[in-house]
Design a protein around this motif. Structure first.
Motif, PDB file in Angstrom:
ATOM      1  N   GLU A   1      53.778  48.879  32.124  1.00 34.75           N
ATOM      2  CA  GLU A   1      54.889  49.509  31.402  1.00 34.75           C
ATOM      3  C   GLU A   1      54.543  49.698  29.928  1.00 34.75           C
ATOM      4  O   GLU A   1      54.823  50.747  29.335  1.00 34.75           O
ATOM      5  CB  GLU A   1      56.141  48.650  31.545  1.00 34.75           C
ATOM      6  CG  GLU A   1      57.391  49.280  30.935  1.00 34.75           C
ATOM      7  CD  GLU A   1      58.639  48.450  31.190  1.00 34.75           C
ATOM      8  OE1 GLU A   1      59.664  48.741  30.562  1.00 34.75           O
ATOM      9  OE2 GLU A   1      58.563  47.513  32.016  1.00 34.75           O
ATOM     10  N   ALA A   2      53.908  48.688  29.324  1.00 37.82           N
ATOM     11  CA  ALA A   2      53.549  48.770  27.903  1.00 37.82           C
ATOM     12  C   ALA A   2      52.495  49.839  27.657  1.00 37.82           C
ATOM     13  O   ALA A   2      52.470  50.468  26.592  1.00 37.82           O
ATOM     14  CB  ALA A   2      53.049  47.417  27.413  1.00 37.82           C
ATOM     15  N   ALA A   3      51.622  50.066  28.660  1.00 29.95           N
ATOM     16  CA  ALA A   3      50.552  51.056  28.497  1.00 29.95           C
ATOM     17  C   ALA A   3      51.100  52.466  28.419  1.00 29.95           C
ATOM     18  O   ALA A   3      50.566  53.316  27.696  1.00 29.95           O
ATOM     19  CB  ALA A   3      49.551  50.943  29.644  1.00 29.95           C
ATOM     20  N   GLY A   4      52.151  52.745  29.183  1.00 29.95           N
ATOM     21  CA  GLY A   4      52.741  54.071  29.173  1.00 29.95           C
ATOM     22  C   GLY A   4      51.871  55.129  29.834  1.00 29.95           C
ATOM     23  O   GLY A   4      52.122  56.330  29.690  1.00 29.95           O
ATOM     24  N   GLN A   5      50.856  54.700  30.550  1.00 34.41           N
ATOM     25  CA  GLN A   5      49.937  55.596  31.249  1.00 34.41           C
ATOM     26  C   GLN A   5      49.221  54.756  32.304  1.00 34.41           C
ATOM     27  O   GLN A   5      49.342  53.527  32.302  1.00 34.41           O
ATOM     28  CB  GLN A   5      48.924  56.206  30.282  1.00 34.41           C
ATOM     29  CG  GLN A   5      48.048  55.185  29.562  1.00 34.41           C
ATOM     30  CD  GLN A   5      47.010  55.827  28.673  1.00 34.41           C
ATOM     31  OE1 GLN A   5      46.179  56.584  29.138  1.00 34.41           O
ATOM     32  NE2 GLN A   5      47.071  55.519  27.376  1.00 34.41           N
ATOM     33  N   PRO A   6      48.470  55.380  33.211  1.00 33.80           N
ATOM     34  CA  PRO A   6      47.759  54.586  34.212  1.00 33.80           C
ATOM     35  C   PRO A   6      46.861  53.538  33.561  1.00 33.80           C
ATOM     36  O   PRO A   6      46.078  53.842  32.660  1.00 33.80           O
ATOM     37  CB  PRO A   6      46.942  55.629  34.978  1.00 33.80           C
ATOM     38  CG  PRO A   6      47.729  56.890  34.825  1.00 33.80           C
ATOM     39  CD  PRO A   6      48.319  56.833  33.449  1.00 33.80           C
ATOM     40  N   LEU A   7      47.012  52.301  33.991  1.00 30.42           N
ATOM     41  CA  LEU A   7      46.242  51.188  33.442  1.00 30.42           C
ATOM     42  C   LEU A   7      44.935  51.042  34.217  1.00 30.42           C
ATOM     43  O   LEU A   7      44.935  50.974  35.448  1.00 30.42           O
ATOM     44  CB  LEU A   7      47.044  49.900  33.549  1.00 30.42           C
ATOM     45  CG  LEU A   7      46.439  48.636  32.942  1.00 30.42           C
ATOM     46  CD1 LEU A   7      46.336  48.776  31.424  1.00 30.42           C
ATOM     47  CD2 LEU A   7      47.281  47.414  33.307  1.00 30.42           C
ATOM     48  N   ARG A   8      43.821  51.003  33.497  1.00 31.95           N
ATOM     49  CA  ARG A   8      42.514  50.804  34.103  1.00 31.95           C
ATOM     50  C   ARG A   8      42.129  49.335  33.928  1.00 31.95           C
ATOM     51  O   ARG A   8      42.199  48.797  32.820  1.00 31.95           O
ATOM     52  CB  ARG A   8      41.472  51.726  33.484  1.00 31.95           C
ATOM     53  CG  ARG A   8      41.842  53.208  33.549  1.00 31.95           C
ATOM     54  CD  ARG A   8      40.689  54.085  33.112  1.00 31.95           C
ATOM     55  NE  ARG A   8      39.591  54.017  34.072  1.00 31.95           N
ATOM     56  CZ  ARG A   8      38.377  54.526  33.866  1.00 31.95           C
ATOM     57  NH1 ARG A   8      38.091  55.125  32.707  1.00 31.95           N
ATOM     58  NH2 ARG A   8      37.443  54.429  34.784  1.00 31.95           N
ATOM     59  N   ILE A   9      41.756  48.694  35.026  1.00 30.51           N
ATOM     60  CA  ILE A   9      41.466  47.258  35.013  1.00 30.51           C
ATOM     61  C   ILE A   9      39.977  47.030  35.239  1.00 30.51           C
ATOM     62  O   ILE A   9      39.380  47.637  36.134  1.00 30.51           O
ATOM     63  CB  ILE A   9      42.289  46.530  36.095  1.00 30.51           C
ATOM     64  CG1 ILE A   9      43.790  46.708  35.817  1.00 30.51           C
ATOM     65  CG2 ILE A   9      41.929  45.048  36.149  1.00 30.51           C
ATOM     66  CD1 ILE A   9      44.689  46.102  36.881  1.00 30.51           C
ATOM     67  N   VAL A  10      39.389  46.161  34.430  1.00 27.19           N
ATOM     68  CA  VAL A  10      37.987  45.789  34.603  1.00 27.19           C
ATOM     69  C   VAL A  10      37.899  44.270  34.571  1.00 27.19           C
ATOM     70  O   VAL A  10      38.761  43.596  33.998  1.00 27.19           O
ATOM     71  CB  VAL A  10      37.087  46.404  33.501  1.00 27.19           C
ATOM     72  CG1 VAL A  10      37.148  47.918  33.525  1.00 27.19           C
ATOM     73  CG2 VAL A  10      37.467  45.879  32.123  1.00 27.19           C
ATOM     74  N   GLY A  11      36.843  43.732  35.171  1.00 27.22           N
ATOM     75  CA  GLY A  11      36.698  42.287  35.103  1.00 27.22           C
ATOM     76  C   GLY A  11      35.530  41.752  35.888  1.00 27.22           C
ATOM     77  O   GLY A  11      35.104  42.339  36.889  1.00 27.22           O
ATOM     78  N   ASN A  12      35.001  40.639  35.404  1.00 25.00           N
ATOM     79  CA  ASN A  12      34.022  39.822  36.105  1.00 25.00           C
ATOM     80  C   ASN A  12      34.808  38.646  36.652  1.00 25.00           C
ATOM     81  O   ASN A  12      35.068  37.671  35.941  1.00 25.00           O
ATOM     82  CB  ASN A  12      32.927  39.374  35.122  1.00 25.00           C
ATOM     83  CG  ASN A  12      31.969  38.363  35.720  1.00 25.00           C
ATOM     84  OD1 ASN A  12      31.864  38.221  36.934  1.00 25.00           O
ATOM     85  ND2 ASN A  12      31.277  37.631  34.862  1.00 25.00           N
ATOM     86  N   LEU A  13      35.249  38.743  37.912  1.00 25.44           N
ATOM     87  CA  LEU A  13      36.180  37.759  38.453  1.00 25.44           C
ATOM     88  C   LEU A  13      35.459  36.494  38.894  1.00 25.44           C
ATOM     89  O   LEU A  13      34.394  36.565  39.516  1.00 25.44           O
ATOM     90  CB  LEU A  13      36.951  38.347  39.634  1.00 25.44           C
ATOM     91  CG  LEU A  13      37.764  39.623  39.380  1.00 25.44           C
ATOM     92  CD1 LEU A  13      38.650  39.928  40.579  1.00 25.44           C
ATOM     93  CD2 LEU A  13      38.593  39.522  38.111  1.00 25.44           C
ATOM     94  N   PRO A  14      36.042  35.328  38.613  1.00 28.71           N
ATOM     95  CA  PRO A  14      35.438  34.068  39.067  1.00 28.71           C
ATOM     96  C   PRO A  14      35.404  34.021  40.594  1.00 28.71           C
ATOM     97  O   PRO A  14      36.384  34.371  41.261  1.00 28.71           O
ATOM     98  CB  PRO A  14      36.346  32.991  38.478  1.00 28.71           C
ATOM     99  CG  PRO A  14      37.641  33.689  38.202  1.00 28.71           C
ATOM    100  CD  PRO A  14      37.293  35.103  37.866  1.00 28.71           C
ATOM    101  N   TYR A  15      34.290  33.590  41.150  1.00 34.34           N
ATOM    102  CA  TYR A  15      34.129  33.600  42.600  1.00 34.34           C
ATOM    103  C   TYR A  15      35.186  32.752  43.309  1.00 34.34           C
ATOM    104  O   TYR A  15      35.646  33.090  44.395  1.00 34.34           O
ATOM    105  CB  TYR A  15      32.736  33.092  42.979  1.00 34.34           C
ATOM    106  CG  TYR A  15      31.596  33.958  42.480  1.00 34.34           C
ATOM    107  CD1 TYR A  15      31.719  35.339  42.425  1.00 34.34           C
ATOM    108  CD2 TYR A  15      30.396  33.394  42.061  1.00 34.34           C
ATOM    109  CE1 TYR A  15      30.698  36.139  41.968  1.00 34.34           C
ATOM    110  CE2 TYR A  15      29.355  34.183  41.604  1.00 34.34           C
ATOM    111  CZ  TYR A  15      29.501  35.559  41.554  1.00 34.34           C
ATOM    112  OH  TYR A  15      28.487  36.341  41.105  1.00 34.34           O
ATOM    113  N   ASN A  16      35.577  31.644  42.677  1.00 32.03           N
ATOM    114  CA  ASN A  16      36.500  30.736  43.354  1.00 32.03           C
ATOM    115  C   ASN A  16      37.929  31.256  43.393  1.00 32.03           C
ATOM    116  O   ASN A  16      38.773  30.706  44.098  1.00 32.03           O
ATOM    117  CB  ASN A  16      36.464  29.358  42.700  1.00 32.03           C
ATOM    118  CG  ASN A  16      36.832  29.386  41.226  1.00 32.03           C
ATOM    119  OD1 ASN A  16      36.703  30.412  40.559  1.00 32.03           O
ATOM    120  ND2 ASN A  16      37.294  28.267  40.703  1.00 32.03           N
TER     121      ASN A  16
END
Length: 265
Positions: free
Chosen positions: A96-111
Motif C-alpha cells: 500500500e505504501a509503495a503505491g505501485q507493484p512491489l518488487r521483492i528480492v532476497g537471499n532467504l535463509p535456508y532454515n
C-alpha cells in the motif's frame, strides 16, 4: 567484518560476479518500488540503490540493521530499514505504501525458506515479481510436476500463485560462510489470471496440507477429515490416487468442493 550468526541462518553473498548477474536478472529501473528481505551487510542493497534510488529492507539482525541505517545518515529516505523478523512483518502495508507493484528480492535463509515463500507470495495483488536466492532443492520442489517424488505442498501452493522461472545456480564458494548446498536464483511472477480462478485459498491450503501430510495414503484416507470418497469423486478426482498424482487443477476442484460443503452446511 560481521560474523554470520547461525540462529539467523546467515550465509552472506560476497561474489561480485554473481551479484552483478543477479542485478542484471532483476533489471531494476529508476522509480520502481523494491523490498529486500534479509539484506545482511548490503552486498545486493548497494547496487540496487544505484539503480532505483530508494528501497525498503527488512533485517532481523539488529547490528546489521544499525549498519545499514548509517548508509542514510543524512536522512534522505533512500534506504528504509525495518528491523524485524520478515515472517512477522505483513507485506500488505508495504504494498500500500509503495503505491505501485512491489518488487521483492532476497537471499532467504535456508532454515526459513518455505514459510517465507508462503508469507511473501500470500498477497493476491500488488506484487510485481520476486527474485530470490534459495537452496537449489527448494526451487526444484517449487517447479516439480505431478508424479515427481519431490512434488508436494510447496509445488502446488506456489504454482497456484506464481509462474516459476529458475535462472542460474550459485555455488557455495559465493557465500561466507559457504553453505553445504548449492543455491539457485529464481524469478517468481504472480499470475495475472490465477490458474485456479476464484478458488478459496484457505480451502486449498487445507486440502493440500492434508493430502501431503500422509502422502503414502490414498486421498480417501488422507482427506477423510475434510472430504469423503463421494465428494472426492464429485471433484473429478479418483479417491484411490495418492497426493503426488493429483495436478494443480485437481487440487483446485477439491478445494472448491470443500468450500461448497462449508458454505452449505
Amino acid at each position: 567484518m560481521h560474523r554470520a550468526r547461525r540462529r539467523f541462518g546467515q550465509n552472506f553473498l560476497h561474489d561480485r560476479q554473481i551479484i552483478q548477474q543477479m542485478v542484471m536478472a532483476i533489471a531494476p529501473r529508476a522509480g520502481e518500488a523494491f523490498l529486500e528481505v534479509g539484506p545482511g551487510p548490503g552486498a545486493l542493497t548497494r547496487p540496487l540503490l544505484d539503480h532505483v534510488g530508494s528501497l525498503a529492507a527488512i533485517e532481523v539482525d539488529r547490528d546489521l540493521a544499525a549498519r545499514l541505517r548509517q548508509w542514510d545518515a543524512a536522512g534522505s529516505g533512500r534506504l528504509r530499514v525495518i528491523e524485524a523478523d520478515a515472517l512477522s512483518e505483513p507485506v500488505e502495508p508495504l504494498i500500500e505504501a509503495a503505491g505501485q507493484p512491489l518488487r521483492i528480492v532476497g537471499n532467504l535463509p535456508y532454515n526459513l525458506s518455505t514459510p517465507l515463500l508462503f508469507h511473501l507470495t500470500a498477497p493476491t495483488h500488488g506484487i510485481g515479481d520476486l527474485h530470490l536466492l534459495l537452496q537449489r532443492e527448494v526451487v526444484d520442489r517449487m517447479a516439480a510436476g505431478p508424479g515427481s517424488r519431490i512434488y508436494g505442498r510447496l509445488s502446488v501452493m506456489i504454482q497456484a500463485r506464481c509462474a516459476i522461472e529458475p535462472l542460474f545456480e550459485v555455488l557455495p564458494g559465493a557465500f561466507s560462510p559457504p553453505p553445504k548446498v548449492t543455491s539457485r536464483f529464481v524469478r517468481l511472477t504472480p499470475h495475472a489470471f490465477p490458474p485456479l480462478g476464484e478458488t478459496d485459498n484457505e480451502c486449498l491450503a487445507r486440502v493440500v496440507a492434508a493430502a501431503f501430510a500422509q502422502r503414502r495414503k490414498t486421498l480417501r484416507n488422507a482427506l477423510g477429515g475434510l472430504l469423503d470418497a463421494t465428494a472426492i469423486r464429485d471433484a473429478d478426482v479418483d479417491p484411490t490416487t495418492r497426493a503426488e498424482q493429483v495436478d494443480l487443477a485437481g487440487y483446485g476442484r477439491l478445494a472448491d468442493t470443500l468450500h461448497r460443503q462449508r458454505t452449505t452446511q
